[in-house]
Design a protein around this motif. Structure first.
Motif, PDB file in Angstrom:
ATOM      1  N   UNK A  46       0.825  -1.205   0.000  1.00 21.06           N
ATOM      2  CA  UNK A  46       0.000   0.000   0.000  1.00 21.06           C
ATOM      3  C   UNK A  46       0.858   1.253   0.000  1.00 21.06           C
ATOM      4  N   UNK A  47       2.020   1.184   0.671  1.00 18.23           N
ATOM      5  CA  UNK A  47       2.920   2.335   0.711  1.00 18.23           C
ATOM      6  C   UNK A  47       3.415   2.684  -0.684  1.00 18.23           C
ATOM      7  N   UNK A  48       3.746   1.670  -1.479  1.00 19.39           N
ATOM      8  CA  UNK A  48       4.193   1.927  -2.854  1.00 19.39           C
ATOM      9  C   UNK A  48       3.095   2.633  -3.646  1.00 19.39           C
ATOM     10  N   UNK A  49       1.865   2.139  -3.533  1.00 20.25           N
ATOM     11  CA  UNK A  49       0.745   2.755  -4.258  1.00 20.25           C
ATOM     12  C   UNK A  49       0.498   4.180  -3.771  1.00 20.25           C
ATOM     13  N   UNK A  50       0.572   4.385  -2.452  1.00 15.18           N
ATOM     14  CA  UNK A  50       0.341   5.727  -1.913  1.00 15.18           C
ATOM     15  C   UNK A  50       1.430   6.693  -2.360  1.00 15.18           C
ATOM     16  N   UNK A  51       2.687   6.229  -2.380  1.00 13.68           N
ATOM     17  CA  UNK A  51       3.783   7.099  -2.814  1.00 13.68           C
ATOM     18  C   UNK A  51       3.646   7.458  -4.291  1.00 13.68           C
TER      19      UNK A  51
END
Length: 387
Positions: free
Chosen positions: A89-94
């Motif tokens: 999710x962090x990759x998508x949010x970034x």
């Protein structure tokens, strides 16, 4: 998952024992619906007086025990799995912050393997951090997606889902409380740069409704919305200090957090009494270092607002996700804890991704720049993964 798979061999330790082993809520005697209106800690650990209400976390532990048994292996394995989900999710949010896919992947890699993750992932009691982070990032992605919805009904549905997921994040851990401010700040950044006009009033209504549910459940469970009423001096001397001492020491702790992001040594599961001597006056050089560290983050926020959305969001993530547990606003139950940086560290990881992109494009011979940046990234990821 490979980095943290060795944590599945751990037993129960520290807060895991009262939270999992000795918690009657996990023994099957309590009805699941009552978990929503019960304190986080059992009575022997303070109960309502501890000021914590995290029914989603407790429910996850109950389900964990039902599915994997009472041994520690299943609980640790689920923690590792949730951390993997949060990292994805962090990759998508970034990527949604306006960076390139490479920037998002670099930031996500560092987020996944940074040693400051250890306390949250390797201790079962860190489940609250993991679930809150998953809820916040999921809500942010839904909120961002709502801006692209073609119909008003679709926008309302997505933002209602985002508000609901944020509510579950707060019911996992209270530190998620300021996440809507991050979402709305992102809306403002896009609006001033020619993006869709932010629907602040409508969003505020939905997040306000979710907050009302959270407060209602908390009121029923604890009898109020205040923080801990039984803070132990040895855990957080700042709760018993003068406001100036609390603010100055909290600023120094903030500087220590930033230092651990850059150089995560030493790490400890216990930063309580006397591990960090109090900063009692402006004559202490640590007071000025703490103020400088706070000024650095605020400066990044101001510069980012004027020039770069990703930089502004990196600073906002760090500030808004760390502030509730920082002792700057109110005294909390702990003076310093590395687990508190679990989600806030996504901000510095975003900055690292932006730095990677900058290094990759510095040289006239672009391929050399990319090779150099990739080598630096590989060393950083390997070093942090092995730390």
């Amino acid at each position: 998952m490979l980095v943290y798979i060795n944590s599945t061999w751990n037993g129960f330790a520290l807060d895991d024992i009262p939270l999992v082993c000795d918690n009657p809520a996990l023994g099957g005697s309590a009805a699941w619906f009552r978990l929503w209106i019960e304190p986080y800690w059992p009575k022997l650990q303070g109960g309502a007086a501890a000021g914590l209400h995290r029914p989603v976390t407790i429910l996850s532990l109950v389900l964990n025990r039902e599915l994997t048994g009472s041994g520690p292996l299943g609980f640790h394995a689920v923690n590792v799995g949730i951390h993997a989900l949060v990292s994805a999710l962090a990759v998508l949010a970034l990527y949604k912050t306006g960076g390139t896919p490479g920037t998002a992947v670099v930031g996500g890699l560092l987020f996944a393997v940074h040693p400051l993750r250890s306390e949250a992932v390797a201790n079962i009691a860190g489940r609250a951090e993991l679930l809150a982070a998953a809820g916040v990032l999921g809500a942010w992605l839904l909120h961002s997606r709502s801006r692209d919805a073609r119909s008003p009904r679709g926008r309302w549905a997505l933002r209602a889902l985002a508000a609901s997921l944020w509510g579950l994040a707060v019911l996992s851990k209270e530190s998620a409380i300021l996440a809507p401010a991050l979402f709305l700040f992102d809306d403002l950044l896009l609006g001033r740069n020619g993006g869709p006009r932010p629907a602040l009033a409508r969003s505020a209504v939905l997040y306000g409704a979710a907050l009302a549910v959270v407060i209602g459940l908390r009121q029923t469970a604890l009898g109020g919305f205040e923080g801990p009423r039984t803070t132990v001096f040895l855990d957080n001397p700042l709760a018993f200090s003068e406001p100036l001492t609390r603010w100055l020491t909290a600023g120094w702790v903030h500087a220590l957090y930033l230092a651990r992001i850059v150089y995560p040594v030493p790490l400890s599961s216990d930063w309580s009494f006397d591990a960090i001597p109090l900063v009692t006056s402006m004559a202490d050089v640590r007071a000025w270092i703490g103020l400088a560290s706070l000024g650095l983050v605020v400066g990044a926020l101001v510069v980012g607002w004027a020039r770069s959305r990703p930089i502004a969001l990196a600073a906002a993530i760090w500030i808004l996700m760390l502030l509730p547990g920082s002792n700057l606003l109110i005294a909390t139950g702990t003076m310093m804890a590395e687990r508190l940086t679990y989600l806030p560290a996504l901000g510095p990881c975003l900055l690292a991704g932006l730095l990677f992109a900058l290094l990759a494009s510095r040289k006239p011979t672009q391929h050399w720049g990319i090779r150099r940046a990739t080598a630096i990234l590989g060393i950083a990821v390997l070093a942090t993964a092995l730390a």
